[in-house]
Write a protein that holds these residues in place. Structure first.
Motif, mmCIF file in Angstrom:
data_model
loop_
_atom_site.group_PDB
_atom_site.id
_atom_site.type_symbol
_atom_site.label_atom_id
_atom_site.label_comp_id
_atom_site.label_asym_id
_atom_site.label_seq_id
_atom_site.Cartn_x
_atom_site.Cartn_y
_atom_site.Cartn_z
ATOM 1 N N ILE A 6 0.633 -1.257 -0.017
ATOM 2 C CA ILE A 6 0.171 0.184 0.034
ATOM 3 C C ILE A 6 1.025 1.164 -0.238
ATOM 4 O O ILE A 6 1.419 1.302 1.088
ATOM 5 C CB ILE A 6 -1.088 0.040 1.648
ATOM 6 N N LEU A 7 0.723 1.948 -1.089
ATOM 7 C CA LEU A 7 1.187 3.683 -1.212
ATOM 8 C C LEU A 7 0.654 4.493 -0.936
ATOM 9 O O LEU A 7 -1.616 4.352 -0.529
ATOM 10 C CB LEU A 7 2.140 3.478 -2.208
ATOM 11 N N GLY A 8 0.662 5.760 0.332
ATOM 12 C CA GLY A 8 0.123 6.297 -0.015
ATOM 13 C C GLY A 8 -0.886 5.988 1.390
ATOM 14 O O GLY A 8 -1.739 7.143 1.710
ATOM 15 N N ALA A 9 0.215 5.877 2.177
ATOM 16 C CA ALA A 9 -0.569 5.207 3.574
ATOM 17 C C ALA A 9 -0.380 6.297 4.486
ATOM 18 O O ALA A 9 -1.044 6.170 5.702
ATOM 19 C CB ALA A 9 0.618 4.174 4.492
ATOM 20 N N ARG A 10 -0.045 7.670 4.109
ATOM 21 C CA ARG A 10 -0.399 8.696 5.179
ATOM 22 C C ARG A 10 -1.761 8.546 5.028
ATOM 23 O O ARG A 10 -2.219 10.095 5.794
ATOM 24 C CB ARG A 10 0.282 9.594 4.630
ATOM 25 N N SER A 11 -2.792 8.637 4.246
ATOM 26 C CA SER A 11 -3.926 9.088 4.194
ATOM 27 C C SER A 11 -5.083 7.982 4.832
ATOM 28 O O SER A 11 -4.494 6.899 5.001
ATOM 29 C CB SER A 11 -4.530 8.845 2.446
ATOM 30 N N PRO A 12 -5.928 8.591 5.415
ATOM 31 C CA PRO A 12 -7.167 6.565 5.818
ATOM 32 C C PRO A 12 -6.971 6.238 4.553
ATOM 33 O O PRO A 12 -7.529 5.466 5.679
ATOM 34 C CB PRO A 12 -8.169 8.435 6.224
ATOM 35 N N ALA A 13 -7.559 6.673 3.763
ATOM 36 C CA ALA A 13 -7.777 5.328 2.246
ATOM 37 C C ALA A 13 -6.969 4.340 2.904
ATOM 38 O O ALA A 13 -7.135 3.176 1.872
ATOM 39 C CB ALA A 13 -7.427 6.434 1.016
ATOM 40 N N GLY A 14 -5.528 4.973 2.538
ATOM 41 C CA GLY A 14 -4.281 3.836 2.694
ATOM 42 C C GLY A 14 -4.418 2.833 3.632
ATOM 43 O O GLY A 14 -4.840 1.609 3.972
ATOM 44 N N LEU A 15 -5.133 3.670 4.632
ATOM 45 C CA LEU A 15 -5.453 2.713 6.245
ATOM 46 C C LEU A 15 -6.316 1.618 5.641
ATOM 47 O O LEU A 15 -6.879 0.286 6.339
ATOM 48 C CB LEU A 15 -5.839 3.607 7.122
ATOM 49 N N THR A 16 -7.757 2.123 4.712
ATOM 50 C CA THR A 16 -8.888 1.122 5.044
ATOM 51 C C THR A 16 -7.889 0.526 4.237
ATOM 52 O O THR A 16 -8.432 -0.886 4.296
ATOM 53 C CB THR A 16 -10.117 2.358 4.132
ATOM 54 N N TRP A 17 -7.395 0.279 2.782
ATOM 55 C CA TRP A 17 -6.899 -0.618 2.086
ATOM 56 C C TRP A 17 -6.018 -1.882 2.832
ATOM 57 O O TRP A 17 -6.223 -2.881 2.641
ATOM 58 C CB TRP A 17 -6.413 0.173 1.028
ATOM 59 N N ALA A 18 -5.417 -0.932 4.273
ATOM 60 C CA ALA A 18 -4.872 -2.005 4.946
ATOM 61 C C ALA A 18 -5.849 -3.187 5.892
ATOM 62 O O ALA A 18 -5.030 -3.844 5.414
ATOM 63 C CB ALA A 18 -3.589 -1.464 5.643
#
Length: 399
Positions: A6-18
């Motif tokens: 997952i790239l862009g893990a600074r964003s809440p979207a990255g957290l959702t994907w994780a």
């Protein structure tokens, strides 16, 4: 086990994907050019790697990304922010070093979508089109526009062709001068006809031209005139049909968001495209685990069932960025509105999850990192969130 980066893990979207990928049975890794991205603190993350900033150190970013892909035997890469442009540009080099799936379209298509003028041209003759949009790349074009188009009976919005969060947008000025824009071929602007009406945004996951998941929402509260922080789900059939048409016409692959406006006559216009994750992804967390797993499989497995996940938006809670709503000075003006606290208590926080509480509890740490960056670079907070990953049309090289 299938390894997902997952790239862009600074964003809440990255957290959702994780979270979604880990619950679906995949091994999740994250990489970022920030030291303390939100996703780093999730229990669903197996490894975290800090990469150089792709905008300032493109060559080093790619070298270390490839090392990570090889070391962790990554099978699929999911970008979420504007690092998607660097990833897509480096596709051939990545495949040569370590063949894997990149959940992104070709750079040529991403460029067309990211550029507000080119995207408006793309929508001509589509069921939903952009308002009249004029590309401005020099003073002569600006002068011609001002003489032929700029008048008291039509309002215009001016914005850089490459921009985000509505930064530098000039909204419906009574007068406009070239010195306010300084448009040039390297930094083009667009003038777009202003449409008064109801705003909508969409978020979609598309695999090789086929819609996998889709959500639509109204950004009820914003920080300034740009970034939304409260997302009220809505059903909009015309927007859903537009996204299906877009997917089929472009054969898009990846995450994509659009901004729309509906005028008083009920006509919908598409304003711009964000070829990356947007806040509509947070509605996916309200789906059943079976549905979330199906979406995860559709992204990483070539033979997965791609039947679109239809979100019944009227059954979902609004989503919000809780701490941003409470502690950002630009939002304090909402506190006196009668509906604000009612809306606040109805909504579901985009970061909070009982089974994975730490990212919510430590949000001040990644926020402080951004604040420190903003102060050291003498830029505002929103600009500091993307200064190391944004792409504004400059040629990309990795040598």
């Amino acid at each position: 086990m299938h390894n997902v980066l997952i790239l862009g893990a600074r964003s809440p979207a990255g957290l959702t994907w994780a979270r979604m990928m880990a619950k679906a049975g995949y091994r999740v890794h994250i990489a970022e050019s920030l030291g303390y991205p939100l996703g780093r603190f999730s229990k669903y993350t197996c490894t975290y790697t800090r990469l150089p900033p792709p905008k300032q150190q493109s060559k080093q970013w790619l070298e270390q990304l490839i090392q990570l892909l090889l070391r962790e035997k990554i099978d699929t890469v999911i970008p979420n922010c504007e690092e998607v442009f660097y990833l897509a540009s480096a596709d051939a080099l990545i495949q040569q070093a370590h063949p894997c799936q990149l959940f992104t379209s070709a750079m040529s298509l991403l460029t067309q979508l990211h550029h507000k003028g080119f995207f408006a041209q793309l929508t001509q003759n589509w069921p939903v089109t952009a308002p009249e949009t004029i590309l401005l790349t020099n003073q002569a074009e600006f002068t011609a526009f001002k003489q032929q188009k700029f008048s008291a009976d039509k309002q215009w919005v001016f914005k850089p062709a490459y921009s985000r969060f509505a930064t530098r947008t000039v909204l419906c000025p009574k007068t406009i001068e070239y010195s306010q824009l300084q448009a040039n071929p390297q930094q083009p602007w667009v003038a777009q006809q202003y449409i008064d009406g109801q705003e909508y945004c969409s978020y979609s996951i598309i695999r090789h031209g086929q819609l996998v998941a889709h959500s639509c929402y109204h950004p009820k509260y914003r920080v300034g005139q740009g970034a939304g922080i409260y997302f009220a789900p809505v059903q909009q059939i015309k927007i859903h049909q537009f996204v299906e048409h877009f997917a089929a016409q472009t054969h898009y692959h990846g995450q994509v968001g659009f901004d729309f406006i509906e005028d008083s006559a009920g006509r919908i216009y598409v304003l711009e495209c964000n070829p990356r994750a947007t806040s509509g992804i947070h509605f996916l967390e309200q789906l059943s685990q079976t549905a979330q797993t199906a979406i995860a499989h559709a992204v990483v497995q070539a033979d997965a069932d791609l039947a679109a996940t239809q979100l019944e938006m009227d059954l979902l809670q609004p989503a919000m960025h809780n701490l941003v709503m409470l502690f950002t000075p630009q939002t304090w003006r909402f506190f006196t509105q009668k509906t604000f606290w009612h809306d606040y208590h109805r909504a579901r926080d985009a970061v909070w999850q009982r089974q994975d509480m730490l990212p919510y509890l430590i949000q001040l740490i990644p926020t402080a990192e951004i604040v420190f960056r903003a102060m050291s670079l003498h830029i505002d907070f929103l600009a500091a969130t993307t200064v190391d990953i944004e792409w504004d049309g400059a040629p990309l090289t990795f040598y």
